[in-house]
Design an enzyme around this catalytic site. Sequence first.
Site, PDB file in Angstrom:
ATOM      1  CB  CYS A  99       5.276   5.528  -3.410  1.00 27.00           C
ATOM      2  SG  CYS A  99       5.692   7.119  -2.681  1.00 27.00           S
ATOM      3  N   GLY A 110       0.856  -1.193   0.000  1.00 27.29           N
ATOM      4  CA  GLY A 110       0.000   0.000   0.000  1.00 27.29           C
ATOM      5  C   GLY A 110       0.877   1.223   0.000  1.00 27.29           C
TER       6      GLY A 110
END
Length: 453
Positions: A266, A263
């Site tokens: 980025c 997650g």
Amino acid sequence: MRLTIFGSGYVGLVTGACFAEVGNTVLCVDVDARKVERLRRGESPIYEPGLDELIKKNIAAGRLSFTTDAAEGVNHGLFQFIAVGTPPDEDGSADLRYVLSVAESIGQNLSDYRIVVTKSTVPVGTADKVKAKIEQTLVDRGVQIEFDVVSNPEFLKEGAAINDFMKPDRIVVGADNPRTAELLKVLYDPFTRNRERMIVMDVRSSELTKYAANAMLATKISFMNELANLAERVGADIEKVRLGIGSDPRIGYHFIYPGCGYGGSCFPKDVRALARSASEHSFSAELLEAVESVNLRQKSVLFEKINRYFNGELAGKTLGLWGLAFKPNTDDMREAPSRTLIDALIAAGARIRAYDPVAREEAERIYEGAEAVQFVESSAEALRGADALAIVTEWQEFRSPDFEVVKSQLRTPVIFDGRNLYDPQFVKRFGLKYYAIGRGDSVVDGAQRANAF
Ligand SMILES: NC(=O)c1ccc[n+]([C@@H]2O[C@H](COP(=O)([O-])OP(=O)(O)OC[C@H]3O[C@@H](n4cnc5c(N)ncnc54)[C@H](O)[C@@H]3O)[C@@H](O)[C@H]2O)c1
């Protein structure tokens, strides 16, 4: 040197504080007036180890200050860093509106030569767009002022950002003008004392390098998760496979941990944006599409195990949840696997007692008004009255719990571990059922077959 940083988020603040720490005079500009107010008081609006102290120290030394005034920012620094967000647009491409709005502010206020440095993660061709936007604004003003645009993507890791910035593996600079590359070399010199770490290239290659790095790391994770799912089905243990392949130096041990998906702010958006860039150039990036879809599926794996264990009857059940942040040592919950799990549990009618060492404030903001979720102050409290425990973030403090206490607190003695933190045989000794990711019989097939380890 005098520097201006637009955007006081994870990247902008760390960049600003670290440049100030080595003696530069840094002015950080942000459009969020409340954030700027807090920063002026020396309070970091985000959790990042060591950042609070660095901000306070450098404010006191007169090297770090904050403003909402873009004109003051453009006036201040020879270097104008752009470190604003580049969130995903509806079609997955990077939304450049914040980057271009900074470019416009720079054009509107430029009165002397400046080096504009794009630190935000931006698609190939963005430096040209930034340049065009500034040029157009100057034309509109009827003035001609020299400036350069340089790409300098950031590779810091949240949770270890200060160390990464102070001791970088590499500093990538994309500059078409050798003079600006030289000036950046001087600016970064304090961080490259023991060996040269700056890699200078053309702007487009520099822009692509950042996406390539994140896409490669995301690919490693999705690859391991794919293999973990297979390991479960064929009765193998992915943790043993991990050791077996990591020992090959061509593969290595880094970043091959299976889990409940990646997650953060980025990887998800950058993999999507890169795939989108490819399709805009009539190229189908099939590997990237697969990396993304494997990850989306992986974020649901814990919920599916829990749901199967309880035979699809989650209404009225309570899950203790350890970890909310997308990874340890940060309060960032953008695209965190915990959110996928919480949302699915709420939709199934379950209640959640969640604990995270630092992300509580952020989680309360996200789940404001969601009655099914209760945030508590300790890992022990999350267990109280819970039917089962799910672990989503590998915080250090979860690594060696008192399994006697875990067993005695849970109504059903079962742990769903999305980060493979424990030795399954050890956990089993406490009379706990343990379902991890890709470890032997971790496929849950209903309560009757709940015989993992
Ligand atoms: N977070 C990371 O770990 C990380 C690492 C490397 C690169 N990046 C990239 O760096 C960029 C910034 O990421 P972040 O996580 O720091 O974002 P963030 O959302 O934490 O912070 C962005 C900040 O920019 C401010 N802002 C928006 N428009 C502005 C404007 N016109 N002028 C001044 N400030 C403005 C926002 O108010 C916010 O405070 C992104 O492109 C991201 O992909 C992030």
